[in-house]
Design a protein around this motif. Structure first.
Motif, PDB file in Angstrom:
ATOM      1  N   LEU A 138       2.464  20.794   2.699  1.00 17.52           N
ATOM      2  CA  LEU A 138       3.511  20.846   3.725  1.00 17.52           C
ATOM      3  C   LEU A 138       3.937  22.281   4.023  1.00 17.52           C
ATOM      4  CD1 LEU A 138       5.681  17.772   2.718  1.00 17.52           C
ATOM      5  CD2 LEU A 138       3.914  17.926   4.489  1.00 17.52           C
ATOM      6  N   ALA A 139       3.974  23.113   3.001  1.00 11.40           N
ATOM      7  CA  ALA A 139       4.332  24.518   3.203  1.00 11.40           C
ATOM      8  C   ALA A 139       3.304  25.224   4.076  1.00 11.40           C
ATOM      9  CB  ALA A 139       4.464  25.233   1.861  1.00 11.40           C
ATOM     10  N   ALA A 140       2.075  24.739   4.079  1.00 16.07           N
ATOM     11  CA  ALA A 140       1.009  25.349   4.880  1.00 16.07           C
ATOM     12  C   ALA A 140       1.084  24.941   6.354  1.00 16.07           C
ATOM     13  CB  ALA A 140      -0.355  24.973   4.314  1.00 16.07           C
ATOM     14  N   VAL A 141       1.898  23.955   6.667  1.00 12.16           N
ATOM     15  CA  VAL A 141       2.047  23.539   8.064  1.00 12.16           C
ATOM     16  C   VAL A 141       2.838  24.616   8.792  1.00 12.16           C
ATOM     17  CG1 VAL A 141       3.058  21.823   9.626  1.00 12.16           C
ATOM     18  CG2 VAL A 141       1.930  21.085   7.512  1.00 12.16           C
ATOM     19  N   ASP A 142       2.223  25.228   9.778  1.00 14.26           N
ATOM     20  CA  ASP A 142       2.871  26.329  10.489  1.00 14.26           C
ATOM     21  C   ASP A 142       3.603  25.860  11.748  1.00 14.26           C
ATOM     22  OD1 ASP A 142       3.526  29.076  10.776  1.00 14.26           O
ATOM     23  OD2 ASP A 142       2.025  29.205  12.379  1.00 14.26           O
ATOM     24  N   ALA A 143       3.448  24.626  12.113  1.00 11.50           N
ATOM     25  CA  ALA A 143       4.106  24.109  13.321  1.00 11.50           C
ATOM     26  C   ALA A 143       5.597  23.957  13.081  1.00 11.50           C
ATOM     27  CB  ALA A 143       3.508  22.761  13.702  1.00 11.50           C
ATOM     28  N   PRO A 144       6.402  24.235  14.092  1.00 11.15           N
ATOM     29  CA  PRO A 144       7.831  23.946  13.970  1.00 11.15           C
ATOM     30  C   PRO A 144       8.008  22.448  13.703  1.00 11.15           C
ATOM     31  CG  PRO A 144       7.369  25.193  15.968  1.00 11.15           C
ATOM     32  CD  PRO A 144       6.049  24.775  15.402  1.00 11.15           C
ATOM     33  N   THR A 145       8.868  22.136  12.762  1.00  8.68           N
ATOM     34  CA  THR A 145       9.049  20.747  12.344  1.00  8.68           C
ATOM     35  C   THR A 145      10.530  20.417  12.298  1.00  8.68           C
ATOM     36  OG1 THR A 145       7.056  20.942  10.994  1.00  8.68           O
ATOM     37  CG2 THR A 145       8.518  19.090  10.520  1.00  8.68           C
ATOM     38  N   LEU A 146      10.906  19.327  12.947  1.00  8.26           N
ATOM     39  CA  LEU A 146      12.290  18.862  12.929  1.00  8.26           C
ATOM     40  C   LEU A 146      12.369  17.587  12.106  1.00  8.26           C
ATOM     41  CD1 LEU A 146      15.233  19.079  13.942  1.00  8.26           C
ATOM     42  CD2 LEU A 146      14.526  17.650  15.892  1.00  8.26           C
ATOM     43  N   VAL A 147      13.274  17.578  11.144  1.00  6.90           N
ATOM     44  CA  VAL A 147      13.544  16.389  10.344  1.00  6.90           C
ATOM     45  C   VAL A 147      14.929  15.901  10.732  1.00  6.90           C
ATOM     46  CG1 VAL A 147      13.844  15.479   8.009  1.00  6.90           C
ATOM     47  CG2 VAL A 147      12.094  17.216   8.459  1.00  6.90           C
ATOM     48  N   VAL A 148      15.010  14.643  11.164  1.00  6.03           N
ATOM     49  CA  VAL A 148      16.267  14.061  11.621  1.00  6.03           C
ATOM     50  C   VAL A 148      16.702  12.991  10.633  1.00  6.03           C
ATOM     51  CG1 VAL A 148      17.434  12.851  13.502  1.00  6.03           C
ATOM     52  CG2 VAL A 148      15.600  14.478  14.020  1.00  6.03           C
ATOM     53  N   ALA A 149      17.955  13.060  10.218  1.00  8.48           N
ATOM     54  CA  ALA A 149      18.526  12.059   9.314  1.00  8.48           C
ATOM     55  C   ALA A 149      19.768  11.468   9.959  1.00  8.48           C
ATOM     56  CB  ALA A 149      18.902  12.701   7.984  1.00  8.48           C
ATOM     57  N   ALA A 196       0.834  -1.205   0.000  1.00 12.82           N
ATOM     58  CA  ALA A 196       0.000   0.000   0.000  1.00 12.82           C
ATOM     59  C   ALA A 196       0.868   1.254   0.000  1.00 12.82           C
ATOM     60  CB  ALA A 196      -0.938  -0.007   1.207  1.00 12.82           C
ATOM     61  N   PHE A 197       1.913   1.250   0.797  1.00 13.90           N
ATOM     62  CA  PHE A 197       2.796   2.411   0.891  1.00 13.90           C
ATOM     63  C   PHE A 197       3.504   2.660  -0.443  1.00 13.90           C
ATOM     64  CE2 PHE A 197       7.007   4.237   1.771  1.00 13.90           C
ATOM     65  CZ  PHE A 197       6.626   5.417   2.369  1.00 13.90           C
ATOM     66  N   MET A 198       4.017   1.602  -1.038  1.00 21.58           N
ATOM     67  CA  MET A 198       4.797   1.749  -2.266  1.00 21.58           C
ATOM     68  C   MET A 198       3.929   2.010  -3.498  1.00 21.58           C
ATOM     69  SD  MET A 198       7.727   1.697  -1.053  1.00 21.58           S
ATOM     70  CE  MET A 198       8.827   1.621  -2.436  1.00 21.58           C
ATOM     71  N   SER A 199       2.643   1.683  -3.434  1.00 20.09           N
ATOM     72  CA  SER A 199       1.800   1.849  -4.612  1.00 20.09           C
ATOM     73  C   SER A 199       1.057   3.177  -4.620  1.00 20.09           C
ATOM     74  CB  SER A 199       0.790   0.708  -4.713  1.00 20.09           C
ATOM     75  OG  SER A 199      -0.130   0.785  -3.641  1.00 20.09           O
ATOM     76  N   GLY A 200       1.100   3.886  -3.525  1.00 24.92           N
ATOM     77  CA  GLY A 200       0.361   5.142  -3.453  1.00 24.92           C
ATOM     78  C   GLY A 200       1.002   6.235  -4.282  1.00 24.92           C
ATOM     79  N   GLU A 201       0.175   7.038  -4.874  1.00 21.94           N
ATOM     80  CA  GLU A 201       0.654   8.192  -5.635  1.00 21.94           C
ATOM     81  C   GLU A 201       0.867   9.359  -4.678  1.00 21.94           C
ATOM     82  OE1 GLU A 201       1.414   8.637  -8.940  1.00 21.94           O
ATOM     83  OE2 GLU A 201       1.226   6.456  -9.059  1.00 21.94           O
ATOM     84  N   THR A 202       1.928  10.084  -4.886  1.00 21.15           N
ATOM     85  CA  THR A 202       2.162  11.284  -4.108  1.00 21.15           C
ATOM     86  C   THR A 202       1.165  12.346  -4.559  1.00 21.15           C
ATOM     87  OG1 THR A 202       4.511  10.766  -3.961  1.00 21.15           O
ATOM     88  CG2 THR A 202       3.871  13.045  -3.514  1.00 21.15           C
ATOM     89  N   PRO A 203       0.436  12.950  -3.621  1.00 23.72           N
ATOM     90  CA  PRO A 203      -0.510  14.001  -4.021  1.00 23.72           C
ATOM     91  C   PRO A 203       0.208  15.121  -4.772  1.00 23.72           C
ATOM     92  CG  PRO A 203      -0.833  13.392  -1.725  1.00 23.72           C
ATOM     93  CD  PRO A 203       0.426  12.717  -2.175  1.00 23.72           C
ATOM     94  N   ALA A 204      -0.386  15.574  -5.839  1.00 27.82           N
ATOM     95  CA  ALA A 204       0.223  16.621  -6.662  1.00 27.82           C
ATOM     96  C   ALA A 204       0.476  17.896  -5.871  1.00 27.82           C
ATOM     97  CB  ALA A 204      -0.663  16.917  -7.873  1.00 27.82           C
ATOM     98  N   ASP A 205      -0.342  18.140  -4.855  1.00 21.80           N
ATOM     99  CA  ASP A 205      -0.208  19.370  -4.076  1.00 21.80           C
ATOM    100  C   ASP A 205       0.500  19.146  -2.738  1.00 21.80           C
ATOM    101  OD1 ASP A 205      -2.233  17.919  -2.879  1.00 21.80           O
ATOM    102  OD2 ASP A 205      -3.499  19.662  -2.504  1.00 21.80           O
ATOM    103  N   LEU A 206       1.273  18.065  -2.620  1.00 16.63           N
ATOM    104  CA  LEU A 206       1.933  17.766  -1.345  1.00 16.63           C
ATOM    105  C   LEU A 206       2.855  18.895  -0.892  1.00 16.63           C
ATOM    106  CD1 LEU A 206       2.425  15.863   1.000  1.00 16.63           C
ATOM    107  CD2 LEU A 206       4.258  14.804  -0.352  1.00 16.63           C
TER     108      LEU A 206
END
Length: 156
Positions: free
Chosen positions: A88-99, A74-84
């Motif tokens: 994400l840019a509309a998310v106003d919460a502070p967001t930390l991405v860890v790699a 299911a995860f691998m077959s899903g299409e990424t929404p065109a407006d993703l």
């Protein structure tokens, strides 16, 4: 992400490690899709790519993971929404991405670039870690999260 993958460079840096060579061979052979147990066993054969070192801690962590074939499909077959990007840019919460700086499964550059999609995104790469920095470098992971939270959570 429109960021070139750095996975080939991360894999090349580990050339000569038997566990990495075995993981690459399993990856090239492709997944065993005969059910959850078979798929989990294949994921375990490829697991070394997700860790900076294939040591006892990494092996123990990987052995504890279980995978659902249906969920993976299911995860691998899903299409990424065109407006993703817009969402994400509309998310106003502070967001930390860890790699993990040595994550040869997902790469580092594309993961860090995700932070730039958020209005208030920040990123950090944890040295000496692959895909699971909280396992391989728990102190550094905790320090990064604590520093982020100290900036974004009001005291009290």
């Amino acid at each position: 992400m429109d960021v070139p993958s750095d996975v080939p460079d991360l894999v090349a840096a580990r050339t000569g490690e038997p566990a990495v060579a075995a993981a690459l061979a399993a990856l090239e052979a492709g997944p065993d899709l005969d059910g959850d147990e078979a798929f989990t066993a294949w994921r375990l054969r490829t697991a070394a790519l997700g860790y900076a070192r294939w040591d006892a801690t990494a092996r123990e962590h990987a052995r504890g993971m279980r995978y659902s074939l249906a969920a993976a499909r299911a995860f691998m077959s899903g299409e990424t929404p065109a407006d993703l990007h817009r969402r994400l840019a509309a998310v106003d919460a502070p967001t930390l991405v860890v790699a993990g700086a040595q994550d040869a499964s997902a790469g580092v550059a594309p993961v860090l670039a995700v932070a730039g999609l958020f209005a208030r995104g920040e990123s950090v790469a944890i040295e000496g870690s692959g895909h699971f920095p909280w396992v391989e470098q728990p102190g550094a992971f905790r320090a990064a999260v604590d520093a982020f939270l100290s900036r974004v959570v009001p005291p009290g």
